[in-house]
Motif scaffolding. Sequence first.
Motif, PDB file in Angstrom:
ATOM      1  N   GLN A 188      15.920 -13.118  18.936  1.00 19.44           N
ATOM      2  CA  GLN A 188      17.038 -12.640  18.923  1.00 19.44           C
ATOM      3  C   GLN A 188      17.265 -11.110  18.416  1.00 19.44           C
ATOM      4  N   ARG A 189      16.133 -10.651  18.105  1.00 19.64           N
ATOM      5  CA  ARG A 189      16.375  -8.934  17.713  1.00 19.64           C
ATOM      6  C   ARG A 189      17.570  -8.771  16.818  1.00 19.64           C
ATOM      7  N   PRO A 190      17.817  -9.582  15.885  1.00 16.74           N
ATOM      8  CA  PRO A 190      18.611  -8.948  14.599  1.00 16.74           C
ATOM      9  C   PRO A 190      18.231  -7.796  14.097  1.00 16.74           C
ATOM     10  N   GLU A 191      19.446  -6.937  13.784  1.00 15.40           N
ATOM     11  CA  GLU A 191      19.167  -5.652  13.265  1.00 15.40           C
ATOM     12  C   GLU A 191      18.842  -5.626  11.781  1.00 15.40           C
ATOM     13  N   LEU A 192      19.029  -6.662  11.229  1.00 17.33           N
ATOM     14  CA  LEU A 192      18.958  -6.918   9.636  1.00 17.33           C
ATOM     15  C   LEU A 192      17.912  -7.736   9.196  1.00 17.33           C
ATOM     16  N   LEU A 193      17.084  -7.456   8.262  1.00 16.24           N
ATOM     17  CA  LEU A 193      16.163  -8.462   7.782  1.00 16.24           C
ATOM     18  C   LEU A 193      16.561  -8.428   6.113  1.00 16.24           C
ATOM     19  N   ILE A 194      16.384  -9.740   5.393  1.00 14.60           N
ATOM     20  CA  ILE A 194      16.598  -9.737   4.169  1.00 14.60           C
ATOM     21  C   ILE A 194      15.435 -10.894   3.381  1.00 14.60           C
ATOM     22  N   GLY A 195      14.968 -10.378   2.171  1.00  9.93           N
ATOM     23  CA  GLY A 195      13.902 -11.197   1.729  1.00  9.93           C
ATOM     24  C   GLY A 195      13.122 -10.483   0.723  1.00  9.93           C
ATOM     25  N   THR A 196      12.305 -11.385  -0.082  1.00 11.07           N
ATOM     26  CA  THR A 196      11.493 -10.501  -1.003  1.00 11.07           C
ATOM     27  C   THR A 196      10.590  -9.430  -0.515  1.00 11.07           C
ATOM     28  N   PRO A 197      10.310  -8.488  -1.206  1.00  6.87           N
ATOM     29  CA  PRO A 197       9.396  -7.249  -0.539  1.00  6.87           C
ATOM     30  C   PRO A 197       7.988  -7.719   0.100  1.00  6.87           C
ATOM     31  N   HIS A 198       7.306  -8.267  -0.929  1.00  2.00           N
ATOM     32  CA  HIS A 198       5.850  -8.679  -0.506  1.00  2.00           C
ATOM     33  C   HIS A 198       5.813  -9.613   0.571  1.00  2.00           C
ATOM     34  N   PHE A 199       7.097 -10.557   0.683  1.00  5.26           N
ATOM     35  CA  PHE A 199       7.108 -11.566   1.931  1.00  5.26           C
ATOM     36  C   PHE A 199       7.204 -10.818   3.026  1.00  5.26           C
ATOM     37  N   LEU A 200       8.194  -9.949   3.085  1.00  9.05           N
ATOM     38  CA  LEU A 200       8.570  -9.237   4.535  1.00  9.05           C
ATOM     39  C   LEU A 200       7.347  -8.389   4.909  1.00  9.05           C
ATOM     40  N   ALA A 201       6.777  -7.848   3.669  1.00  6.79           N
ATOM     41  CA  ALA A 201       5.495  -7.049   4.094  1.00  6.79           C
ATOM     42  C   ALA A 201       4.383  -8.064   4.932  1.00  6.79           C
ATOM     43  N   TYR A 202       4.213  -9.007   4.168  1.00  8.04           N
ATOM     44  CA  TYR A 202       3.328 -10.028   4.811  1.00  8.04           C
ATOM     45  C   TYR A 202       3.712 -10.582   6.117  1.00  8.04           C
ATOM     46  N   LEU A 203       4.813 -10.752   6.491  1.00 10.80           N
ATOM     47  CA  LEU A 203       5.447 -10.976   7.757  1.00 10.80           C
ATOM     48  C   LEU A 203       5.174  -9.906   8.686  1.00 10.80           C
ATOM     49  N   ALA A 204       5.491  -8.828   8.404  1.00  7.55           N
ATOM     50  CA  ALA A 204       5.139  -7.749   9.402  1.00  7.55           C
ATOM     51  C   ALA A 204       3.791  -7.660   9.650  1.00  7.55           C
ATOM     52  N   GLU A 205       2.856  -7.740   8.812  1.00  9.09           N
ATOM     53  CA  GLU A 205       1.387  -7.656   9.076  1.00  9.09           C
ATOM     54  C   GLU A 205       0.768  -8.800  10.101  1.00  9.09           C
ATOM     55  N   GLN A 206       1.586  -9.982  10.017  1.00  4.76           N
ATOM     56  CA  GLN A 206       1.199 -11.016  11.194  1.00  4.76           C
ATOM     57  C   GLN A 206       1.992 -10.847  12.306  1.00  4.76           C
ATOM     58  N   ALA A 207       2.918  -9.810  12.677  1.00  5.28           N
ATOM     59  CA  ALA A 207       3.321  -9.651  13.775  1.00  5.28           C
ATOM     60  C   ALA A 207       2.513  -9.570  15.179  1.00  5.28           C
ATOM     61  N   PRO A 208       1.605  -8.842  15.026  1.00  4.02           N
ATOM     62  CA  PRO A 208       0.682  -8.505  16.355  1.00  4.02           C
ATOM     63  C   PRO A 208      -0.093 -10.019  16.774  1.00  4.02           C
ATOM     64  N   SER A 209      -0.283 -10.718  15.829  1.00  3.84           N
ATOM     65  CA  SER A 209      -1.034 -11.935  16.300  1.00  3.84           C
ATOM     66  C   SER A 209      -0.091 -12.898  16.629  1.00  3.84           C
ATOM     67  N   VAL A 210       1.096 -13.200  15.958  1.00  4.39           N
ATOM     68  CA  VAL A 210       1.898 -14.115  16.242  1.00  4.39           C
ATOM     69  C   VAL A 210       3.032 -13.775  17.530  1.00  4.39           C
ATOM     70  N   VAL A 211       3.443 -12.701  17.823  1.00  2.00           N
ATOM     71  CA  VAL A 211       4.266 -12.208  18.858  1.00  2.00           C
ATOM     72  C   VAL A 211       3.807 -11.272  19.609  1.00  2.00           C
ATOM     73  N   GLY A 212       2.607 -10.701  19.343  1.00  2.00           N
ATOM     74  CA  GLY A 212       1.810  -9.580  20.336  1.00  2.00           C
ATOM     75  C   GLY A 212       2.263  -8.382  20.298  1.00  2.00           C
ATOM     76  N   VAL A 213       3.002  -7.894  19.148  1.00  2.00           N
ATOM     77  CA  VAL A 213       3.545  -6.592  19.256  1.00  2.00           C
ATOM     78  C   VAL A 213       3.687  -6.229  17.689  1.00  2.00           C
ATOM     79  N   PRO A 214       3.616  -4.908  17.316  1.00  2.00           N
ATOM     80  CA  PRO A 214       3.824  -4.545  15.957  1.00  2.00           C
ATOM     81  C   PRO A 214       5.393  -5.005  15.339  1.00  2.00           C
ATOM     82  N   ALA A 215       5.382  -5.073  14.258  1.00  2.00           N
ATOM     83  CA  ALA A 215       7.086  -5.470  13.667  1.00  2.00           C
ATOM     84  C   ALA A 215       7.800  -4.479  13.951  1.00  2.00           C
ATOM     85  N   ARG A 216       7.511  -3.224  14.039  1.00  2.00           N
ATOM     86  CA  ARG A 216       8.095  -2.002  14.151  1.00  2.00           C
ATOM     87  C   ARG A 216       8.813  -1.986  15.633  1.00  2.00           C
TER      88      ARG A 216
END
Length: 449
Positions: A188-216
């Motif tokens: 969906q590529r939403p522009e905004l993300l909301i959550g707790t800081p440490h969970f959002l960091a963990y979410l980003a760290e898993q992006a390469p293995s889950v969707v194949g690209v960096p969170a950025r």
Amino acid sequence: MLVQPATPHSAAHWNEIEAAAPADARRVQDERLREQVAYLAEHSAFYRGKIGAEALSAVRDVDDLASLPFTEKQELRDSLAAAPPLGYHVAADPAEIVQIQASSGTTGSPSYVGLTVGDIRTWCELGARALYANGFRPGDRMLHGFGMSKGFVGGIPVVQIAQYMGIVDIPVGAEAGVERLLRVQADQRPELLIGTPHFLAYLAEQAPSVVGVPARELGVRAMSVGGEPGGGQPAVRENLQSLWGATSREMLGGTDIACTYWGECEAADGMHFLSPDLMVAELIDPESGERVEPVEGATGELVYTALARRASPLLRFRTRDHVVVTGTECPCGRTGYKVRCVGRTDDMLIVRGINVFPSAVKDIVLGLRPEATGEMRIRADFEGHSTQKPLPVVVEHAAGLAPDRHDELRCTMEDRVRSALNVKIAVELVPEGTLKRPDHVKVALVERV
């Protein structure tokens, strides 16, 4: 319940009160306070019994609040237990109440908060000012990374705030798990993300293995983080912004008063008090209870009085949120002072007479990456909040850290904490992956053993 959308006052501020001259804001606040205490005197059995209708009616301005007692969390628990479902402190007719929210209930049954239609709109207005300051805009789309279950205020109330702002919320929720959230973000590529800081960091760290690209590379422009201390700490913010390639701004709220009502602007040096027309925020010394002037560098505990509130109104409610005032002026034009939350007063530890917030230790651990993962826990092997011994801290080392570097990392950690916080700690290193990662339930930094 769909919320009727509102529109921002300007490109810079959601509501004009945010930039009002302090004297003008104070006049509005005093007027709203008189209206609120008159309402309590007529409709609140709880406050008539606690304070008395005559004393309530004698409150004419914010300064008069200092003569009134605080409302403590235990009083609300007792009220709820004695008069279910919403306690003696409910002050609206049951027919007016259209929504009930619940706290996390970490010390027993949750606290339940009733809302009228007007209360929901007030919550939405408070939240809109905070998220607008964070960089959220009408027409944006938002991935919902707070928990959506259990009646938490990070769930439905955030959806309602988004609707009120004209933002499209994608209410996946943290309970859905990292893979689901990342798949939705990639699709969906939403522009905004909301959550707790440490969970959002963990979410980003898993992006390469889950969707194949960096969170950025997933299209996020702006993040709003809250629900736990730390989102404004430089190491946390820099890590989040680097991982997602987006701005990260902090907000603060609490179930008993509203979903969120402090918001950090583009200056990124503290969360503004945004709503003198809808609430009173006092800063007090947590030990003496005396008021503290909110000047730059001041520290204390936040105490709130809700204005324009009907169903579960609170007067001088002690939050136990401990903050430091980071400034009283800002290039953004907002006139409310700014704070950074450093922890809860009742989470504070005392090590050989020195006050220590767990979030401060966490910040130092984060500064030791990549040798450490940033995950840590304080293993409190003592009763209460005070110890005369070095504070036991378990820290994860990175998987690739050579064994002969472990002692160096341990000593560096202990030295940095001693230098920054003036306390001694005893570090135990454990392998990467040992400690529980954040999810929709906040991870406690202190574990009792």
